[in-house]
Write a protein that holds these residues in place. Structure first.
Motif, mmCIF file in Angstrom:
data_model
loop_
_atom_site.group_PDB
_atom_site.id
_atom_site.type_symbol
_atom_site.label_atom_id
_atom_site.label_comp_id
_atom_site.label_asym_id
_atom_site.label_seq_id
_atom_site.Cartn_x
_atom_site.Cartn_y
_atom_site.Cartn_z
ATOM 1 N N LEU A 227 -7.657 0.414 -12.759
ATOM 2 C CA LEU A 227 -7.432 -0.364 -11.538
ATOM 3 C C LEU A 227 -8.396 0.049 -10.428
ATOM 4 O O LEU A 227 -8.994 -0.796 -9.756
ATOM 5 C CB LEU A 227 -5.983 -0.192 -11.071
ATOM 6 C CG LEU A 227 -4.900 -0.815 -11.953
ATOM 7 C CD1 LEU A 227 -3.518 -0.372 -11.485
ATOM 8 C CD2 LEU A 227 -4.996 -2.335 -11.951
ATOM 9 N N ARG A 228 -8.563 1.347 -10.258
ATOM 10 C CA ARG A 228 -9.462 1.811 -9.202
ATOM 11 C C ARG A 228 -10.920 1.487 -9.532
ATOM 12 O O ARG A 228 -11.703 1.128 -8.645
ATOM 13 C CB ARG A 228 -9.291 3.315 -8.985
ATOM 14 C CG ARG A 228 -10.147 3.855 -7.852
ATOM 15 C CD ARG A 228 -9.970 5.346 -7.673
ATOM 16 N NE ARG A 228 -10.919 5.866 -6.713
ATOM 17 C CZ ARG A 228 -10.618 6.371 -5.531
ATOM 18 N NH1 ARG A 228 -9.353 6.396 -5.147
ATOM 19 N NH2 ARG A 228 -11.554 6.837 -4.728
ATOM 20 N N LEU A 271 -3.878 -4.839 6.654
ATOM 21 C CA LEU A 271 -3.097 -5.251 5.496
ATOM 22 C C LEU A 271 -2.949 -4.106 4.494
ATOM 23 O O LEU A 271 -1.890 -3.950 3.878
ATOM 24 C CB LEU A 271 -3.749 -6.457 4.812
ATOM 25 C CG LEU A 271 -2.918 -7.060 3.685
ATOM 26 C CD1 LEU A 271 -1.567 -7.547 4.207
ATOM 27 C CD2 LEU A 271 -3.655 -8.208 3.011
ATOM 28 N N THR A 272 -3.979 -3.288 4.341
ATOM 29 C CA THR A 272 -3.881 -2.144 3.430
ATOM 30 C C THR A 272 -2.776 -1.195 3.881
ATOM 31 O O THR A 272 -1.984 -0.704 3.069
ATOM 32 C CB THR A 272 -5.229 -1.399 3.366
ATOM 33 O OG1 THR A 272 -6.225 -2.296 2.863
ATOM 34 C CG2 THR A 272 -5.134 -0.190 2.458
ATOM 35 N N SER A 297 0.173 -2.796 -6.830
ATOM 36 C CA SER A 297 -1.277 -2.569 -6.837
ATOM 37 C C SER A 297 -1.966 -3.449 -7.872
ATOM 38 O O SER A 297 -3.012 -4.052 -7.592
ATOM 39 C CB SER A 297 -1.592 -1.097 -7.088
ATOM 40 O OG SER A 297 -0.990 -0.635 -8.284
ATOM 41 N N ALA A 298 -1.387 -3.563 -9.078
ATOM 42 C CA ALA A 298 -1.987 -4.422 -10.102
ATOM 43 C C ALA A 298 -1.924 -5.890 -9.690
ATOM 44 O O ALA A 298 -2.879 -6.656 -9.901
ATOM 45 C CB ALA A 298 -1.286 -4.213 -11.441
ATOM 46 N N CYS A 331 -7.185 -8.111 -0.649
ATOM 47 C CA CYS A 331 -6.204 -7.781 -1.690
ATOM 48 C C CYS A 331 -6.585 -6.545 -2.505
ATOM 49 O O CYS A 331 -5.716 -5.777 -2.917
ATOM 50 C CB CYS A 331 -6.035 -8.972 -2.641
ATOM 51 S SG CYS A 331 -5.252 -10.403 -1.890
ATOM 52 N N ALA A 332 -7.880 -6.357 -2.758
ATOM 53 C CA ALA A 332 -8.306 -5.324 -3.707
ATOM 54 C C ALA A 332 -7.966 -3.892 -3.305
ATOM 55 O O ALA A 332 -7.629 -3.073 -4.170
ATOM 56 C CB ALA A 332 -9.804 -5.462 -3.968
ATOM 57 N N PRO A 333 -8.053 -3.479 -2.011
ATOM 58 C CA PRO A 333 -7.938 -2.049 -1.689
ATOM 59 C C PRO A 333 -6.556 -1.430 -1.834
ATOM 60 O O PRO A 333 -6.408 -0.231 -1.595
ATOM 61 C CB PRO A 333 -8.385 -1.991 -0.211
ATOM 62 C CG PRO A 333 -9.144 -3.230 0.030
ATOM 63 C CD PRO A 333 -8.494 -4.258 -0.835
ATOM 64 N N ALA A 334 -5.520 -2.167 -2.201
ATOM 65 C CA ALA A 334 -4.179 -1.577 -2.297
ATOM 66 C C ALA A 334 -4.148 -0.381 -3.231
ATOM 67 O O ALA A 334 -3.417 0.594 -2.998
ATOM 68 C CB ALA A 334 -3.177 -2.635 -2.768
ATOM 69 N N ILE A 335 -4.946 -0.399 -4.281
ATOM 70 C CA ILE A 335 -4.926 0.683 -5.272
ATOM 71 C C ILE A 335 -5.394 2.003 -4.674
ATOM 72 O O ILE A 335 -5.020 3.077 -5.163
ATOM 73 C CB ILE A 335 -5.791 0.303 -6.499
ATOM 74 C CG1 ILE A 335 -5.665 1.331 -7.616
ATOM 75 C CG2 ILE A 335 -7.251 0.133 -6.093
ATOM 76 C CD1 ILE A 335 -4.285 1.463 -8.188
ATOM 77 N N TYR A 336 -6.190 1.958 -3.604
ATOM 78 C CA TYR A 336 -6.720 3.201 -3.050
ATOM 79 C C TYR A 336 -5.631 4.094 -2.468
ATOM 80 O O TYR A 336 -5.771 5.322 -2.444
ATOM 81 C CB TYR A 336 -7.773 2.914 -1.967
ATOM 82 C CG TYR A 336 -8.990 2.198 -2.486
ATOM 83 C CD1 TYR A 336 -9.564 2.531 -3.706
ATOM 84 C CD2 TYR A 336 -9.568 1.156 -1.767
ATOM 85 C CE1 TYR A 336 -10.671 1.864 -4.183
ATOM 86 C CE2 TYR A 336 -10.677 0.483 -2.236
ATOM 87 C CZ TYR A 336 -11.222 0.851 -3.453
ATOM 88 O OH TYR A 336 -12.326 0.174 -3.930
#
Length: 436
Positions: A227-228, A271-272, A297-298, A331-336
């Motif tokens: 994911l990262r 948003l993060t 996150s996914a 949307c993408a940075p949630a995994i961080y």
């Protein structure tokens, strides 16, 4: 309360470190924001420029790990000053030269010197704040990276428009020196540093270690890595190619593209934080980590990939394409924030640092590959389509990683599985793998 805690001095240090990460982020961004004028003046092909963009990450992960170990033995203040001055020195050759080799060597050295920046800054901040007061100052200083990207998007194109693209590298060199002087005048080494056992204590003195082949083959660990990695592919494109896409692909001028880029990056900051807060609220209500962290996150990465893929939709207006970029990058940075929390759940406390460092190193591979692969696509496909193929490839990687994450990321199950493989004498005590 620790009697030696000095709030005013501590917060002054946090503010200085915030600006340290602002400069750090602007150094990363400058080449991507100057893609069009640099390629035109230096007669670089898109593939060559992609090589310049990726070169920053060649030694980034290695130096990050090395810097973390060095910070345990060297005063953080000394490392911070050395890094800031080294960043300034690395900018000068780019401003003076027109050689592709000089560009690459300078960016490789800059990446090597910037790799440890964030961990050393957090380490320095920890020395001023007691354990129960560390969350807020570290959250503040780490926002320096996002603010630096926004400022770069606004400032660098404006400087290039008035004084030429080379002036930006002189400006960044000056900013690095000014920060070092400010730290010499106001910064100090903190006195509240605590021994390592205080940071990852699990409440038991029994050793809790597993072979790394066991940890690194766990489905949740591998899922978090994937994911990262996919999210970082998007970040690498954001740093290198999105400004050029806005100008050369969509036809916006330099100043407008800089403002749009600042919008794209700046929108994801609140948003993060909101996503991380919502995930915590779900956990507090008894929702499993698999749902509150793993699927959130996914799911967010799946949305980001879908928005990137929609860039291939025919007859889409430039305004719609910008909106898709904003949504994807939001949307993408949630995994961080959620990924490290899941890794911390499943691995033994004494091995968390190593696994988190490996996670960062794996994701940095995307920083090497993404700019180069996209550069080849841009070079071989005319117009905006080459950029959009590169972004769509990123979207496809995100979708695949997100679907894999939805299937395999399960922190509760992994924690039980790994705990069962610890030595029997450890299992006989308290729960072996902490869920913190």
């Amino acid at each position: 309360m620790n009697p030696t805690y000095q709030p005013r001095r501590a917060w002054l240090t946090a503010v200085l470190l915030f600006f340290f990460l602002v400069v750090n982020a602007m150094d990363k961004m400058v080449v991507g924001l100057l893609a069009a004028p640099m390629m035109a003046e230096l007669e670089l092909t898109p593939a060559q420029f992609g090589l310049v963009g990726s070169s920053f990450f060649w030694l980034f992960a290695v130096s990050g790990v090395l810097g973390g170990f060095l910070a345990n033995r060297t005063p953080a203040s000394r490392l911070l000053i050395l890094m800031a001055l080294a960043w300034s020195l690395c900018q000068i050759p780019i401003a003076l030269s027109s050689s592709l080799a000089v560009l690459i060597v300078s960016r490789v050295l800059l990446g090597f010197m910037e790799g440890p920046a964030a961990p050393v800054a957090i380490h320095a901040c920890y020395k001023w704040f007691p354990n129960n007061r560390r969350n807020l100052p570290v959250a503040v200083l780490t926002q320096g990276a996002g603010i630096g990207i926004v400022l770069a998007g606004l400032l660098i194109p404006a400087v290039a428009a008035h004084w030429g693209w080379r002036a930006n590298f002189y400006l960044l060199a000056v900013l690095g020196v000014l920060w070092a002087l400010a730290w010499l005048a106001l910064g100090r080494e903190g006195t509240l540093d605590q021994p390592p056992a205080a940071h990852g204590a699990t409440g038991t003195s029994a050793p809790q270690r597993l072979p790394y082949r066991v940890l690194l083959s766990d489905p949740t660990v591998l899922g978090c890595f994937a994911l990262r990695l996919a999210a970082y592919w998007g970040l690498a494109l954001c740093l290198t190619w999105i400004p050029a896409y806005l100008q050369s692909g969509l036809g916006f001028d330099h100043a407008v593209s800089g403002k749009l880029f600042a919008l794209i990056v700046g929108t994801n900051l609140p948003l993060t934080i909101a996503i991380a807060w919502c995930s915590e609220r779900l956990l507090a209500r008894g929702v499993s980590s698999r749902l509150a962290r793993g699927r959130v996150s996914a799911g967010m990465l799946l949305l980001a990939g879908g928005f990137f893929l929609l860039l291939l939709w025919p007859d889409t207006t430039p305004a719609t394409r910008v909106a898709l970029l904003v949504l994807a990058c939001v949307c993408a940075p949630a995994i961080y924030s959620l990924g490290p929390a899941m890794l911390a759940e499943v691995v033994p406390a004494g091995q968390r640092g190593a696994v988190l460092a490996i996670d960062a190193s794996v994701s940095s591979v995307a920083g090497v590959l993404a700019p180069l692969v996209t550069g080849v696509l841009v070079q071989n496909t005319p117009g905006a389509r080459g950029f959009e193929l590169g972004l769509a490839l990123c979207g496809a990687l995100m979708v695949v990683a997100a679907l894999a994450g939805l299937c395999v990321v399960n922190p509760e199950r992994s924690r039980q599985r790994l705990a069962a493989q610890l030595p029997a004498d450890v299992q006989a005590g308290q729960p072996a793998v902490a869920a913190g």
